[in-house]
Design a protein around this motif. Structure first.
Motif, PDB file in Angstrom:
ATOM      1  N   UNK A  96      28.559  39.686  43.483  1.00  0.00           N
ATOM      2  CA  UNK A  96      28.897  39.679  44.908  1.00  0.00           C
ATOM      3  C   UNK A  96      30.406  39.797  45.124  1.00  0.00           C
ATOM      4  N   UNK A  97      31.204  39.175  44.250  1.00  0.00           N
ATOM      5  CA  UNK A  97      32.655  39.319  44.324  1.00  0.00           C
ATOM      6  C   UNK A  97      33.046  40.786  44.185  1.00  0.00           C
ATOM      7  N   UNK A  98      32.427  41.450  43.231  1.00  0.00           N
ATOM      8  CA  UNK A  98      32.747  42.864  43.011  1.00  0.00           C
ATOM      9  C   UNK A  98      32.293  43.730  44.186  1.00  0.00           C
ATOM     10  N   UNK A  99      31.099  43.485  44.669  1.00  0.00           N
ATOM     11  CA  UNK A  99      30.547  44.330  45.724  1.00  0.00           C
ATOM     12  C   UNK A  99      31.199  44.028  47.078  1.00  0.00           C
ATOM     13  N   UNK A 100      31.161  42.770  47.477  1.00  0.00           N
ATOM     14  CA  UNK A 100      31.616  42.426  48.826  1.00  0.00           C
ATOM     15  C   UNK A 100      33.138  42.439  48.924  1.00  0.00           C
ATOM     16  N   UNK A 101      33.793  41.698  48.050  1.00  0.00           N
ATOM     17  CA  UNK A 101      35.244  41.572  48.190  1.00  0.00           C
ATOM     18  C   UNK A 101      35.991  42.802  47.681  1.00  0.00           C
ATOM     19  N   UNK A 116      39.309  43.851  34.050  1.00  0.00           N
ATOM     20  CA  UNK A 116      38.496  44.294  32.902  1.00  0.00           C
ATOM     21  C   UNK A 116      37.592  43.219  32.314  1.00  0.00           C
ATOM     22  N   UNK A 117      37.791  41.961  32.642  1.00  0.00           N
ATOM     23  CA  UNK A 117      36.958  40.896  32.077  1.00  0.00           C
ATOM     24  C   UNK A 117      35.647  40.718  32.828  1.00  0.00           C
ATOM     25  N   UNK A 118      35.543  41.247  34.042  1.00  0.00           N
ATOM     26  CA  UNK A 118      34.349  40.992  34.846  1.00  0.00           C
ATOM     27  C   UNK A 118      33.075  41.565  34.218  1.00  0.00           C
ATOM     28  N   UNK A 119      33.022  42.834  33.788  1.00  0.00           N
ATOM     29  CA  UNK A 119      31.756  43.335  33.225  1.00  0.00           C
ATOM     30  C   UNK A 119      31.258  42.581  32.001  1.00  0.00           C
ATOM     31  N   UNK A 162      21.546  48.284  45.734  1.00  0.00           N
ATOM     32  CA  UNK A 162      21.388  48.955  47.020  1.00  0.00           C
ATOM     33  C   UNK A 162      22.463  48.499  48.013  1.00  0.00           C
ATOM     34  N   UNK A 163      23.035  47.321  47.793  1.00  0.00           N
ATOM     35  CA  UNK A 163      24.110  46.834  48.658  1.00  0.00           C
ATOM     36  C   UNK A 163      25.416  47.554  48.387  1.00  0.00           C
ATOM     37  N   UNK A 164      25.655  47.893  47.108  1.00  0.00           N
ATOM     38  CA  UNK A 164      26.937  48.457  46.695  1.00  0.00           C
ATOM     39  C   UNK A 164      27.099  49.867  46.878  1.00  0.00           C
TER      40      UNK A 164
END
Length: 164
Positions: A96-101, A116-119, A162-164
């Motif tokens: 959600x951080x990646x998609x929304x923010x 780079x650490x997120x995935x 589907x949100x992203x």
């Protein structure tokens, strides 16, 4: 043995061949890339694949009485279940951080380059959550547990995509 003029001729021939190969390789890659870019169309967010997994997830939730079993079944190993929920919460929070923010608010489409650490963290949390939840719910559905949870996870992932 080769004399000096034959050796120079051979060296020049290899040099010309190498230059020719390098030119055709770079031109071929550029043509290939530009053709791929011309042909590349973004995939629609809503497609048959996504709909299938979401519908399958809803069907599994209904037919195995998923929520009622999670809430009321005493056979669930609660420690593993709680660990799985925390890890799943971390995974979903990062998504959600990646998609929304990052994507919607900041406009960063390639967040893996900025963060780079997120995935790998999200992947590790997802794998650990699935292992923990499989251990926790094994007494409830036995060998069907991985299939049920895989279907549920795929439904959630497709819904999020589907949100992203």
């Amino acid at each position: 043995m080769l004399n000096e003029s034959e050796l120079a001729t051979l060296r020049n021939r290899f040099k010309k061949d190498a230059e020719f190969l390098m030119q055709t390789r770079t031109h071929g890659d550029e043509d290939e890339k530009s053709q791929e870019e011309k042909d590349a169309k973004p995939l629609p967010r809503i497609n048959r694949h996504s709909i299938f997994w979401i519908v399958a997830s809803v069907a599994v939730t209904y037919y195995v009485d998923f929520l009622n079993n999670i809430i009321e079944n005493d056979d669930i190993k609660s420690w593993w279940f709680n660990v799985g929920l925390v890890l799943l919460g971390i995974c979903l929070s990062l998504a959600m951080f990646c998609i929304v923010y990052l994507e919607w608010y900041k406009g960063i489409n390639h967040y893996e380059l900025v963060y780079p650490a997120i995935p790998p963290v999200t992947t590790a949390a997802f794998i650990a959550a699935s292992c923990s939840l499989n251990i926790a719910l094994w007494p409830v559905w036995s060998f069907f547990t991985p299939l049920i949870l895989f279907t549920q996870f795929m439904g959630v992932v497709m819904f999020i995509s589907m949100l992203g």
